[in-house]
Design an enzyme around this catalytic site. Structure first.
Site, PDB file in Angstrom:
ATOM      1  N   CYS A 134       0.827  -1.204   0.000  1.00  0.00           N
ATOM      2  CA  CYS A 134       0.000   0.000   0.000  1.00  0.00           C
ATOM      3  C   CYS A 134       0.864   1.258   0.000  1.00  0.00           C
ATOM      4  O   CYS A 134       1.397   1.665   1.040  1.00  0.00           O
ATOM      5  CB  CYS A 134      -0.923  -0.012   1.208  1.00  0.00           C
ATOM      6  N   CYS A 137      -0.416   4.100   2.195  1.00  0.00           N
ATOM      7  CA  CYS A 137      -0.195   3.928   3.635  1.00  0.00           C
ATOM      8  C   CYS A 137       1.275   4.153   3.997  1.00  0.00           C
ATOM      9  O   CYS A 137       1.578   4.770   5.009  1.00  0.00           O
ATOM     10  CB  CYS A 137      -0.551   2.514   4.097  1.00  0.00           C
ATOM     11  N   ASP A 138       2.188   3.637   3.184  1.00  0.00           N
ATOM     12  CA  ASP A 138       3.590   3.558   3.598  1.00  0.00           C
ATOM     13  C   ASP A 138       4.551   4.452   2.809  1.00  0.00           C
ATOM     14  O   ASP A 138       5.720   4.573   3.173  1.00  0.00           O
ATOM     15  CB  ASP A 138       4.082   2.101   3.485  1.00  0.00           C
TER      16      ASP A 138
END
Ligand code: NDP
Length: 309
Positions: A134, A137-138
């Site tokens: 992701c 997200c990261d």
């Protein structure tokens, strides 16, 4: 034991749309939100293709709009995941987080799908140490660094573009000599000076002391030009498609070889009377938010008709 006429599992566009329709049909649905409220869309950057948002919309905004719309007509939301399901006439039993029991006259499964991994050992070895599925997200952790994204579809292109805004350089590792992504996404990737597309490359292994520091790739595997190439990277992002989240419902609910729930003809009905499926868990073809929302609507209308009959 809580009784309900309609229990919806999943909080993506399919689940929330099913809830809007079921609630307006006075079924007073209970919706189990699952591990990620809002579903898969929550890990994308911006939604540009959902009708009604001419300037695009942030995933959180759209999913919150859908949730509030479902709440307005009387949906009850339960946070947590389904841990057990016993499905069949005359009633279905659903357990949430191994403790709360529900008996439901109808069930709408809208559990979506989860990111796939390549299946190489180093993905596991470096999980949380440079491997991610992701970018939204990261990606932030890789500012001004070099990363690789694997895949040639819309997700991979979207993630590569997103990461190019944060990172020094982005490799896109594509196993075929072409991209599968839509033309507009291809153009964005191919015209982005920070992205280098490595066509006809497969990942052999990741390397690094304690974290990902590089990847060994194989170019043109099995052909005379076959060659092992090494790239230096700090992060490795997977974007190679998804697996439907249907394990809990099998074998009672019939699925195809890839695990997608099989729905009957033009309906959202499964092989179990009173159990319907909507969204990506039953859609190997389109996997689009708008299609998921449409199938959620159909599932709720069919659940209502089933109860009336
Ligand atoms: P896709 O199934 O479309 O693409 C998966 C990609 O991963 C393909 O290029 C595939 O290669 C590659 N792949 C699969 N397995 C491996 C493997 N083992 N090793 C290397 N590469 C592999 O999945 P997406 O998640 O990209 O998209 C799913 C759906 O969602 C699509 O319909 C897409 O259009 C849609 N979508 C739309 C977006 C938007 O409009 N904003 C954003 C994201 C997704 P190959 O081509 O060789 O099979």
């Amino acid at each position: 034991m809580t009784h309900t006429r309609c229990l919806i599992i999943g909080s993506g566009p399919a689940g929330y749309t099913a809830a809007i329709y079921a609630a307006r049909a006075n079924l007073q649905p209970i919706l189990i939100e699952g591990p990620q409220t809002g579903g898969q869309l929550m890990i994308t950057t911006e939604i540009e293709n959902f009708p009604g948002y001419p300037d695009g919309v942030e995933p959180f905004q759209m999913m919150d709009d859908l949730r509030r719309q479902a709440a307005r007509f009387g949906t009850t939301f339960v946070s947590g995941s389904v841990t057990n399901a016993r499905l069949g006439v005359p009633i279905n039993y659903i357990t949430v987080e191994d403790k709360d029991e529900y008996e439901a006259e109808t069930v709408i499964i809208a559990t979506g799908a989860s990111a796939k991994f390549l299946g190489i050992q180093s993905e596991q070895d470096y999980k949380g140490k440079g491997v991610s599925a992701c970018a939204t997200c990261d990606g932030f952790f890789y500012r001004r660094k070099t990363v690789a994204v694997v895949g040639g579809g819309d997700t991979a292109c979207e993630e590569a573009n997103y990461l190019s805004n944060l990172c020094e350089k982005v490799y896109l590792i594509v196993r075929k000599p072409y991209l599968r992504a839509s033309k507009i996404m291809q153009d964005r990737v191919l015209n982005n000076p920070k992205i280098e597309v490595l066509f006809e490359h497969n990942t052999l292994r990741l390397t690094g002391e304690n974290r990902v520091e590089g990847a060994d790739l194989i170019y043109k595997k099995g052909e005379p030009e076959e060659e092992i190439r090494h790239i230096a990277i700090n992060g490795f992002f997977l974007a190679i498609g998804h697996k439907p989240n249907t394990d809990l419902f099998r074998p009672a609910v019939e699925c195809n070889e890839e695990g997608y729930i099989i729905v009957r003809g033009d309906s959202q009905a499964t092989n179990v009377p009173g159990v319907f499926a909507a969204g990506d868990c039953a859609d190997p073809h389109y996997r689009q938010a708008i299609v998921a929302a449409g199938s959620g609507c159909k599932a709720a209308i069919e659940a209502d008709r089933y109860l009336q009959a």
